[in-house]
Design a protein around this motif. Sequence first.
Motif, PDB file in Angstrom:
ATOM      1  N   GLN A   1       0.773  -1.283   0.052  1.00 54.68           N
ATOM      2  CA  GLN A   1       0.061   0.056  -0.003  1.00 54.68           C
ATOM      3  C   GLN A   1       0.925   1.336   0.097  1.00 54.68           C
ATOM      4  OE1 GLN A   1      -2.145   0.827   3.837  1.00 54.68           O
ATOM      5  NE2 GLN A   1      -3.080   2.522   2.860  1.00 54.68           N
TER       6      GLN A   1
ATOM      7  N   TYR B   1      -1.742  -6.915  -4.104  1.00 54.39           N
ATOM      8  CA  TYR B   1      -2.546  -6.249  -2.979  1.00 54.39           C
ATOM      9  C   TYR B   1      -3.822  -6.892  -3.070  1.00 54.39           C
ATOM     10  CZ  TYR B   1      -3.900  -3.043   0.649  1.00 54.39           C
ATOM     11  OH  TYR B   1      -4.285  -2.477   1.750  1.00 54.39           O
TER      12      TYR B   1
ATOM     13  N   ARG C   1      -8.286   0.732  -0.213  1.00 52.92           N
ATOM     14  CA  ARG C   1      -7.014   1.569   0.229  1.00 52.92           C
ATOM     15  C   ARG C   1      -6.127   1.897  -1.049  1.00 52.92           C
ATOM     16  NH1 ARG C   1      -5.115  -0.130   6.232  1.00 52.92           N
ATOM     17  NH2 ARG C   1      -6.904  -0.246   7.223  1.00 52.92           N
ATOM     18  N   LEU C   2      -6.591   1.088  -2.110  1.00 49.78           N
ATOM     19  CA  LEU C   2      -5.920   1.383  -3.528  1.00 49.78           C
ATOM     20  C   LEU C   2      -6.689   2.160  -4.386  1.00 49.78           C
ATOM     21  CD1 LEU C   2      -3.376  -1.713  -4.275  1.00 49.78           C
ATOM     22  CD2 LEU C   2      -2.968   0.227  -3.037  1.00 49.78           C
TER      23      LEU C   2
END
Length: 608
Positions: free
Chosen positions: A498, A540, A551-552
Amino acid sequence: MLEDPQLVPDSRVRKSASRQSRSCKVCRLRKVKCDRVKPCHACCAHGYPSRCVYDSVPEEEAQPISQAEEIRNLRAEIRDLRARIADRRDDSRDQDLRRLDQLESLFESIRSAPLSVVDSIVREIRSAQGGLKRNAVPVGPWEGREAYETINTSASPSRRHLLAGPDEDFNDVPELDEDGDRGELMSVASGSDSSSSSSSGTISIMSMQRPAVDVFVQRFVDAFAPEVDVKSGRAGALRAAAEVRMFSPLITDAFEAVSVAFFGRSVQDKQIEASGFRLYPRVLRGLQDALMDPERCKAESTLVTVILLLAFESVERTTQRGVAAHVRGAVRLIEHRGPENHMYGVEHLLFTELRPYWIGGAMAVRQPSFLAREEWKTIPWSAGTTTKDILHHLLDLATEVPGLLAQSDSFKRANRASIMSAQEMAVKQTALWNQISELTAFFHQWRRDWVDTYPDGPSQEVEQTSDQEFPVFQQRDFRTGAAFPPTKFSYPNLLLAQTMCLYYAFRLVLSSIDTRPQDRVTPIEQYELACGICRSLEFYIMTAPGNMINRLAFPTRVAWEAFPDDGPERKFMIEVLQLVERRHSLGLWGSAAMEELSTQADSQMSRE
């Protein structure tokens, strides 16, 4: 030889000195009466249940009473008792049914009775006196006050009254009839036919409703706040918020609306999903009332609700700008609350865990952010609730980017309007270039200090394969123009993955205003930064539990803007967006590529 009486230890004095105050720390500090419930009434009334902390004391009678603990115990006993009843067909089944009615009544009393009553109820449980001695059950939800009365469980108030409360607008409350959506909703969650439920009064009605909502909330929490270690990145804020929701009607309603809608979407049941939607206006009204109140607007419950509505928008995407609007609202609320209100508990977790969202939101609006002030980089961590890791040291640098974007936009407007002399323009241009150069150097230094020496090692390059669910990324060779599959990045943990994606994104955003004649980030370097994000997505997305993939979202949008419209890179990203939407039930990740997260100047003007 006689001993000095002042030196002789006195057991009575020693015993008295060892006893500590029975009030929580907040009540002692404010010098108000504490009812010794955890969290106590005073902390709940002020909207800060997670701040209710007691000093450890040696005596059992001085320990605070934990409603949450007793609720967990009662839930476990009720669950075991229901399992026994389902397996039995003998005479003892009637006795178990009576015991179940008692436990469910007691559960509702502990869960939602006035705090002045909870103390004595819990003492009855702990002293093992047996039996239910107080049939205190709710006659309406807690809408900024406690509305209860001690009644016999055979009474059967209106179901609409139980859900909405005496002052609620019934037009926005779903029906509770067994033939309606709400009845079907509870039947799905409990795995049984709602018509088989007992109709012996208020407790049976509530026992049909609450387990279903708890199932939905638990599923939502598992998705948006999975239990992970620190090397995956902290993700426990919403889980911690769910544990205190019983003390706030606003949080309770928000969790119910969001979790029901999410459950319906994840199982592709439109009726369940619609039930969550029908609760949504009620939550919005409650939030609006809280924001208008000078004291409640700074309460923990208000911040939690705003974050839950942000999660709701990532699931449902009710409008094209819904996510961005809630991010901006959350940022304004955080600024209004001040850094001191984000040092402890749920409030600290919500600020620190979601800090990338707040900074990404500031970049999207291209305006200077209060997050760049020194107090916002230090005070929330000053109590030691958590410590800054590799990600937060990167975010300290990223807070400066929105201000530089604003300066660049202002400079361009002034240049077009010809409102400054050539000398003034040159001075401002040089100042901007110097700041960009300095911040770029800081980013390079951060990578040397934190990434190159990362304790778990750097990322590894691994060959892509086509025999898998995840799309294959195609990168262009600028010499030949041909597309080829580069290696993908594999990381030692999710936190580094991340962090690196955000690093690539922040560098890309900063490079968009980098017009220095020398040492600027070239178009090829920008392309490589965007490719770094794409080469990290598979690790991820396929590794992150629950919906941590959100979160991406910001880095993914930034990478999207770096690629040409008709290139193989965009085709890959469309496939990824559709995969995430399908696997995680997130409306945000649609084919529209999350355009509300754009940091480009023209996108900002179109939003305005």
